[in-house]
Design a protein around this motif. Structure first.
Motif, mmCIF file in Angstrom:
data_model
loop_
_atom_site.group_PDB
_atom_site.id
_atom_site.type_symbol
_atom_site.label_atom_id
_atom_site.label_comp_id
_atom_site.label_asym_id
_atom_site.label_seq_id
_atom_site.Cartn_x
_atom_site.Cartn_y
_atom_site.Cartn_z
ATOM 1 N N THR A 1 -11.361 0.368 4.921
ATOM 2 C CA THR A 1 -11.699 1.637 5.569
ATOM 3 C C THR A 1 -10.447 2.302 6.130
ATOM 4 O O THR A 1 -10.306 3.533 6.075
ATOM 5 N N ALA A 2 -9.514 1.501 6.652
ATOM 6 C CA ALA A 2 -8.263 2.057 7.171
ATOM 7 C C ALA A 2 -7.512 2.796 6.062
ATOM 8 O O ALA A 2 -6.937 3.868 6.290
ATOM 9 N N LYS A 3 -7.499 2.232 4.866
ATOM 10 C CA LYS A 3 -6.852 2.901 3.740
ATOM 11 C C LYS A 3 -7.526 4.241 3.456
ATOM 12 O O LYS A 3 -6.859 5.256 3.214
ATOM 13 N N TRP B 1 -6.807 -1.459 -4.739
ATOM 14 C CA TRP B 1 -7.230 -2.708 -5.368
ATOM 15 C C TRP B 1 -7.164 -2.628 -6.891
ATOM 16 O O TRP B 1 -6.888 -3.636 -7.558
ATOM 17 N N GLN B 2 -7.383 -1.450 -7.441
ATOM 18 C CA GLN B 2 -7.247 -1.304 -8.884
ATOM 19 C C GLN B 2 -5.828 -1.660 -9.321
ATOM 20 O O GLN B 2 -5.628 -2.295 -10.370
ATOM 21 N N ARG B 3 -4.858 -1.263 -8.518
ATOM 22 C CA ARG B 3 -3.454 -1.578 -8.816
ATOM 23 C C ARG B 3 -3.136 -3.037 -8.537
ATOM 24 O O ARG B 3 -2.587 -3.752 -9.395
ATOM 25 N N GLU C 1 0.837 -1.198 0.000
ATOM 26 C CA GLU C 1 0.000 0.000 0.000
ATOM 27 C C GLU C 1 0.876 1.254 0.000
ATOM 28 O O GLU C 1 1.901 1.293 0.685
ATOM 29 N N PHE C 2 0.476 2.274 -0.759
ATOM 30 C CA PHE C 2 1.206 3.539 -0.758
ATOM 31 C C PHE C 2 0.642 4.430 0.347
ATOM 32 O O PHE C 2 -0.541 4.751 0.357
ATOM 33 N N ASN D 1 -6.353 5.171 -1.383
ATOM 34 C CA ASN D 1 -7.569 4.682 -0.737
ATOM 35 C C ASN D 1 -7.809 3.255 -1.226
ATOM 36 O O ASN D 1 -7.036 2.728 -2.040
ATOM 37 N N HIS D 2 -8.886 2.635 -0.744
ATOM 38 C CA HIS D 2 -9.032 1.212 -1.067
ATOM 39 C C HIS D 2 -9.328 0.984 -2.547
ATOM 40 O O HIS D 2 -8.892 -0.027 -3.120
ATOM 41 N N GLU D 3 -10.001 1.892 -3.206
ATOM 42 C CA GLU D 3 -10.288 1.711 -4.624
ATOM 43 C C GLU D 3 -9.011 1.803 -5.454
ATOM 44 O O GLU D 3 -8.787 0.988 -6.364
#
Length: 218
Positions: free
Chosen positions: A126-128, A147-149, A89-90, A142-144
């Motif tokens: 949600t944490a993201k 996950w897209q990546r 995660e970034f 963010n989570h979208e």
């Protein structure tokens, strides 16, 4: 229908792991313990015939993958396929910052104290979102976005023409990514209050692009 057996290994211990810093897309070298841990899991997997190997393009992941492949006695794969899709995660502004302080700043506006409380009440996704909200530059994923990546990484594996049904694939992963995968694909099956160990093994089945969790943090 093609099913691939994915062997997800968390990278070896780094200095940022010792210092309790968010690592994300930034990087610190493997410690000697991290090198030794990578060798240990490499020896455990020495007889597994890997048809492919994938990792992020961060040094800690590449180093871990190479140690494991160098010790493998059954595979013709000599080096991993590096891709940014497999990165952790970034964390944006919070890259390299103290982990507890960063998550406190993300959780505080929502009446919570840490990532554990966020996850217990909501989820890792949600944490993201909360961390991105707290980022003064708005650059954290963010989570979208995350996950897209990340989904592109598993599409890359699933669509690799050299991989055939039943093949084993090595994937070097990251701590929050493994937690996120478990939260998404095996909700409630595992205790996610503790981070997966450096050098631990998690197994997935990837069938026509769909992920099934076989085991976690072995």
């Amino acid at each position: 229908m093609k099913t691939l057996n994915l062997y997800l290994v968390r990278h070896g211990q780094t200095y940022y792991n010792i210092f309790n810093k968010l690592q994300g897309w930034s990087n610190s070298p493997l410690t000697q313990a991290g090198i030794d841990g990578a060798k240990e899991i490499g020896e455990r997997l020495a007889d597994v015939n890997f048809a492919g190997a994938f990792c992020s393009d961060t040094g800690r992941a590449v180093s871990t993958a190479q140690i494991i492949l160098d010790l493998n006695q059954a595979s013709a794969v000599k080096e991993p396929h590096q891709a940014p899709f497999f990165r952790e995660e970034f964390y944006g502004y919070y890259e390299g910052m103290d982990m507890n302080q960063s998550w406190y700043l993300a959780a505080g506006p929502h009446g919570l104290k840490n990532i554990g409380e966020i996850v217990a009440k909501y989820s890792f996704d949600t944490a993201k979102d909360f961390l991105k909200e707290a980022d003064p530059f708005g650059m954290a994923e963010n989570h979208e976005e995350y996950w897209q990546r990340v989904d592109q990484g598993y599409e890359l594996i699933a669509n690799d023409p050299q991989l055939q049904d039943g093949d084993n694939v090595l994937v070097i992963s990251h701590g929050n990514t493994l937690l996120s995968l478990m939260d998404r694909y095996a909700p409630g099956r595992y205790d996610l209050s503790e981070r997966p160990a450096n050098g631990s093994l998690t197994k997935l089945k990837l069938t026509d692009g769909k992920i099934e969790v076989v085991s976690y943090n072995e």
